[in-house]
Design an enzyme around this catalytic site. Structure first.
Site, mmCIF file in Angstrom:
data_model
loop_
_atom_site.group_PDB
_atom_site.id
_atom_site.type_symbol
_atom_site.label_atom_id
_atom_site.label_comp_id
_atom_site.label_asym_id
_atom_site.label_seq_id
_atom_site.Cartn_x
_atom_site.Cartn_y
_atom_site.Cartn_z
ATOM 1 N N ARG A 1 -18.302 8.298 8.581
ATOM 2 C CA ARG A 1 -18.308 6.626 8.006
ATOM 3 C C ARG A 1 -17.587 5.933 8.854
ATOM 4 N NH1 ARG A 1 -18.249 8.558 1.532
ATOM 5 N NH2 ARG A 1 -20.306 9.238 1.456
ATOM 6 N N ASN B 1 -19.413 2.654 10.524
ATOM 7 C CA ASN B 1 -18.983 1.487 10.303
ATOM 8 C C ASN B 1 -18.544 0.483 11.601
ATOM 9 O OD1 ASN B 1 -19.185 1.827 7.495
ATOM 10 N ND2 ASN B 1 -16.950 2.238 7.163
ATOM 11 N N ILE C 1 -12.600 -5.275 7.647
ATOM 12 C CA ILE C 1 -11.683 -4.163 7.391
ATOM 13 C C ILE C 1 -12.084 -3.289 6.477
ATOM 14 C CG2 ILE C 1 -9.583 -5.157 8.397
ATOM 15 C CD1 ILE C 1 -8.663 -5.875 5.602
ATOM 16 N N TYR D 1 0.845 -1.343 0.091
ATOM 17 C CA TYR D 1 0.098 -0.062 0.043
ATOM 18 C C TYR D 1 0.855 1.160 0.003
ATOM 19 C CZ TYR D 1 -3.556 -3.140 1.614
ATOM 20 O OH TYR D 1 -4.264 -4.405 1.846
ATOM 21 N N LYS E 1 -12.818 0.281 4.571
ATOM 22 C CA LYS E 1 -12.011 1.254 4.492
ATOM 23 C C LYS E 1 -13.029 2.701 4.169
ATOM 24 C CE LYS E 1 -9.663 3.708 0.787
ATOM 25 N NZ LYS E 1 -9.201 3.872 -0.741
ATOM 26 N N SER E 2 -12.633 3.759 5.019
ATOM 27 C CA SER E 2 -13.261 5.030 4.860
ATOM 28 C C SER E 2 -12.377 6.133 5.181
ATOM 29 C CB SER E 2 -14.444 5.013 5.565
ATOM 30 O OG SER E 2 -15.235 6.374 5.251
ATOM 31 N N VAL E 3 -12.273 6.947 4.537
ATOM 32 C CA VAL E 3 -11.372 8.243 4.701
ATOM 33 C C VAL E 3 -12.139 9.147 5.531
ATOM 34 C CG1 VAL E 3 -9.554 7.756 2.560
ATOM 35 C CG2 VAL E 3 -11.740 9.316 2.438
#
Length: 269
Positions: free
Chosen positions: A230, A234, A222, A38, A224-226
């Site tokens: 959110r 989650n 897992i 990543y 993902k949110s930036v």
């Protein structure tokens, strides 16, 4: 004990991931899923240090996973790679180290696993796992090393449920972890509005419905949110439950096409 809900950090720049992880820690996340591939382990490490999660009691209450880059599989290469990754993360150990892809066309998992065992013996890795392994890969790893991984992280969501892989893992006490648990958002609209209708009946979002389905299946997730709101959403999955009929309706969304890559041919070099 691995927290069942973690934060994924795929496709977040090294510069931006520091703020994303900081928000997640503030929201209550205690599980961060990283990887060499990543290209943002340094940013994750900065966030952990800035927020005091790189040592002491806070560190002990945090689960950090990272993954080996496929091009660095093999005994000596894996040991060198881990030294670099641990330095970028700024940690003394990681809770789980994973083989990212099986690369059956260039199989080096058994040599890599020997390096992983050494790292675990040294206390610098607590748990050993794999990603994207199909039953044939898990069996080969077991045949060559005598061990099963603790966790298999796979693409898993309502329209790609991989029931054969999940069943094999459960039969061998391998925990299943789902990446792309909502198919990058595509499954929120699956089934001609099925998920949306269930969400409306519970007064929650479509994303929460899909993630709750995973939770009820016993799957580690897992998402993902930036976005901090959110991220909090989650995590908020325990104030409602799906009915048996609702859960079955999501089960029925299973389809024939994956959203991501094929483990038989892909490498995350």
């Amino acid at each position: 004990m691995i927290p069942q809900i973690g934060l994924g950090v795929l496709r977040i720049s090294d510069e931006d991931v520091e703020g994303v992880v900081t928000d997640a820690l503030a929201a209550g996340y205690r599980h961060i899923d990283a990887a060499a591939g990543y290209n943002n382990e340094s940013g994750v490490g900065r966030a952990l240090a800035t927020n005091g999660f790189n040592e002491g009691r806070a560190r002990r209450n945090l689960w950090v996973t990272t993954k080996l880059r496929d091009s660095e599989q093999g005994y000596d290469d894996a040991l060198r790679a881990f030294d670099r990754q641990l330095g970028l993360l700024g940690l003394d150990y990681v809770d789980m180290y994973m083989i990212h892809w099986p690369t059956p066309f260039n199989w080096r998992s058994s040599e890599t696993w020997r390096a992983f065992e050494r790292l675990r013996g040294e206390g610098r890795v607590r748990t050993l796992g794999v990603c994207n392994f199909l039953p044939e890969h898990l069996e080969r790893l077991h045949d060559e090393t005598g061990q099963w991984p603790a966790v298999n992280q796979i693409e898993l969501h309502p329209t790609w449920q991989q029931r054969d892989v999940v069943g094999f893992c459960k039969a061998h006490d391998i925990a299943v972890e789902a990446y792309s648990p909502m198919a990058r958002g595509a499954d929120l609209n699956a089934g001609d509005g099925t998920v949306a209708r269930i969400a409306q009946s519970h007064g929650v979002s479509a994303a929460q419905i899909v993630l709750r389905w995973h939770i009820e299946n016993g799957t580690i997730i897992i998402p993902k949110s930036v976005h901090s709101f959110r991220q909090r959403e989650n995590l908020d999955l325990f104030g409602f439950a799906l009915t048996q009929a609702e859960h079955a309706a999501i089960d029925a969304l299973d389809g024939p096409a994956r959203a991501g890559h094929d483990p038989l041919t892909f490498t995350y070099a």
